[in-house]
Design an enzyme around this catalytic site. Structure first.
Site, PDB file in Angstrom:
ATOM      1  CG  ASP A  67      -0.257  -0.384   2.507  1.00  0.00           C
ATOM      2  OD1 ASP A  67       0.985  -0.354   2.554  1.00  0.00           O
ATOM      3  OD2 ASP A  67      -0.955  -0.714   3.483  1.00  0.00           O
ATOM      4  CG  ASN A 136      -8.527  -1.365  12.314  1.00  0.00           C
ATOM      5  OD1 ASN A 136      -7.585  -2.008  11.851  1.00  0.00           O
ATOM      6  ND2 ASN A 136      -8.997  -0.278  11.723  1.00  0.00           N
ATOM      7  CG  HIS A 138      -5.473  -2.004   9.116  1.00  0.00           C
ATOM      8  ND1 HIS A 138      -5.638  -0.764   9.683  1.00  0.00           N
ATOM      9  CD2 HIS A 138      -4.145  -2.203   9.087  1.00  0.00           C
ATOM     10  CE1 HIS A 138      -4.460  -0.250   9.974  1.00  0.00           C
ATOM     11  NE2 HIS A 138      -3.533  -1.106   9.624  1.00  0.00           N
ATOM     12  CD  GLU A 143      -8.533   1.212   8.234  1.00  0.00           C
ATOM     13  OE1 GLU A 143      -8.383   0.256   9.022  1.00  0.00           O
ATOM     14  OE2 GLU A 143      -8.074   2.347   8.457  1.00  0.00           O
TER      15      GLU A 143
HETATM   16  C1  GLP Z   1      -0.213   0.178   8.720  1.00  0.00           C
HETATM   17  C2  GLP Z   1       0.048  -0.591   7.423  1.00  0.00           C
HETATM   18  C3  GLP Z   1      -0.132  -2.067   7.617  1.00  0.00           C
HETATM   19  C4  GLP Z   1       0.536  -2.483   8.908  1.00  0.00           C
HETATM   20  C5  GLP Z   1      -0.190  -1.885  10.080  1.00  0.00           C
HETATM   21  C6  GLP Z   1       0.408  -2.240  11.436  1.00  0.00           C
HETATM   22  O1  GLP Z   1      -1.344   0.958   8.706  1.00  0.00           O
HETATM   23  N1  GLP Z   1      -0.696  -0.155   6.285  1.00  0.00           N
HETATM   24  O2  GLP Z   1       0.409  -2.769   6.510  1.00  0.00           O
HETATM   25  O3  GLP Z   1       0.533  -3.879   9.028  1.00  0.00           O
HETATM   26  O4  GLP Z   1      -0.267  -0.498   9.955  1.00  0.00           O
HETATM   27  O5  GLP Z   1       1.528  -1.458  11.711  1.00  0.00           O
HETATM   28  P1  GLP Z   1       2.536  -1.704  12.888  1.00  0.00           P
HETATM   29  O6  GLP Z   1       3.394  -2.847  12.479  1.00  0.00           O
HETATM   30  O7  GLP Z   1       3.317  -0.420  12.999  1.00  0.00           O
HETATM   31  O8  GLP Z   1       1.750  -1.986  14.101  1.00  0.00           O
END
Ligand code: GLP
Length: 256
Positions: A67, A136, A138, A143
């Site tokens: 993304d 959440n 995702h 989402e």
């Molecule tokens: C972001 C990314 C995800 C990621 C998630 C968790 O929003 N788009 O791909 O897995 O957050 O992030 P973190 O590893 O910092 O908890």
């Protein structure tokens, strides 16, 4: 779905890097799907070490990132493009022509999403997709409520996601829109490797792995994937079994 639990973040990251490295050794021209966020930083550091110290060769590897924020030029330090170069690509011998990220500033974003989908298809599909997980549920930027068969598309982020990411990245602002592979795109990967660490992920890991498969917890849809592996640290796994934290892990990992 297979779950491996490690005593801490460092050991989880080393095991994840070994898993990715084995994929590259098995198939030097493999296609990797990559994630951003805090969680895979240890994995990327270990892959860089494997490249420098053990000669792990990235020259044949193709990558697709999950993304990207809309409206951020790729040079912006907040972009996922910058993140990937900072944490991985500039530390290994990847061929820049084989590195693919979504362009969040493309004049026609719909067209950009279609381009990305066909590029993935043209390379033969993703062999191994690395994922993190949002609190959440995702995955990528899918989402809650995202369609289970969704493809790469423009998405609106929840205020909670923007705020969590803004605070973690210690920046003043982040866009509220992004382009993201869909859950259908992710599910097409031959192998999934989801990483989660820390107490803040315990509840969602429990819901994603033990709860019903539902679009309201996007990661739960991975229960339907034939080859999904979750690597967790003890804290992220702490709600999977009552009293688990009191159970010593033999040889650094346990299978649930
Ligand atoms: C972001 C990314 C995800 C990621 C998630 C968790 O929003 N788009 O791909 O897995 O957050 O992030 P973190 O590893 O910092 O908890």
């Amino acid at each position: 779905m297979k779950i491996l639990i490690y005593p801490n973040y460092e050991q989880m990251s080393v095991a994840a890097a070994r898993f990715v490295a084995d994929c590259i050794l098995d198939k030097p021209r493999c296609v990797l799907g990559l994630a951003t966020g805090e969680t895979p930083i240890g994995l990327y550091a270990e892959l860089a070490r494997l490249h420098h110290e053990e000669g792990l060769d990235f020259s044949g590897v193709t990558t697709f990132n999950l993304d990207e924020y809309c409206d951020l030029p790729k040079e912006d330090s907040r972009s996922f493009h910058s993140f990937m170069w900072r944490h991985l690509f500039s530390h290994v011998n990847v061929d820049p022509r084989k590195v693919h990220t979504l362009k969040g500033t493309a004049p026609d974003l719909e067209e950009e999403c279609r381009r990305y989908e066909s590029l993935i298809k043209d390379t033969g599909g993703i062999d191994l997709q690395v994922l993190g997980i949002g609190v959440n549920g995702h995955i990528g930027f899918n989402e809650p409520g995202s369609p289970p068969d969704g493809r790469t598309r423009v998405v609106t982020l929840t205020a909670q996601t923007v705020e969590i990411n803004r605070a973690k990245e210690k920046v003043e602002s982040l866009p509220g829109r992004a382009v993201s592979m869909g859950i259908g795109t992710i599910m097409d990967a031959k192998q999934i490797l989801l990483l989660a660490a820390g107490r803040s992920k315990a509840d969602i890991v429990h819901r994603a792995t033990r709860g019903p498969v539902t679009p309201s917890v996007p990661a739960s849809i991975l229960q339907n994937h034939a080859n999904a592996l979750f690597m967790l640290d003890l804290e992220a796994a702490s709600l999977l079994e009552t009293g688990f934290l009191n159970t010593p892990c033999a040889a650094g990992e346990c299978t649930v």
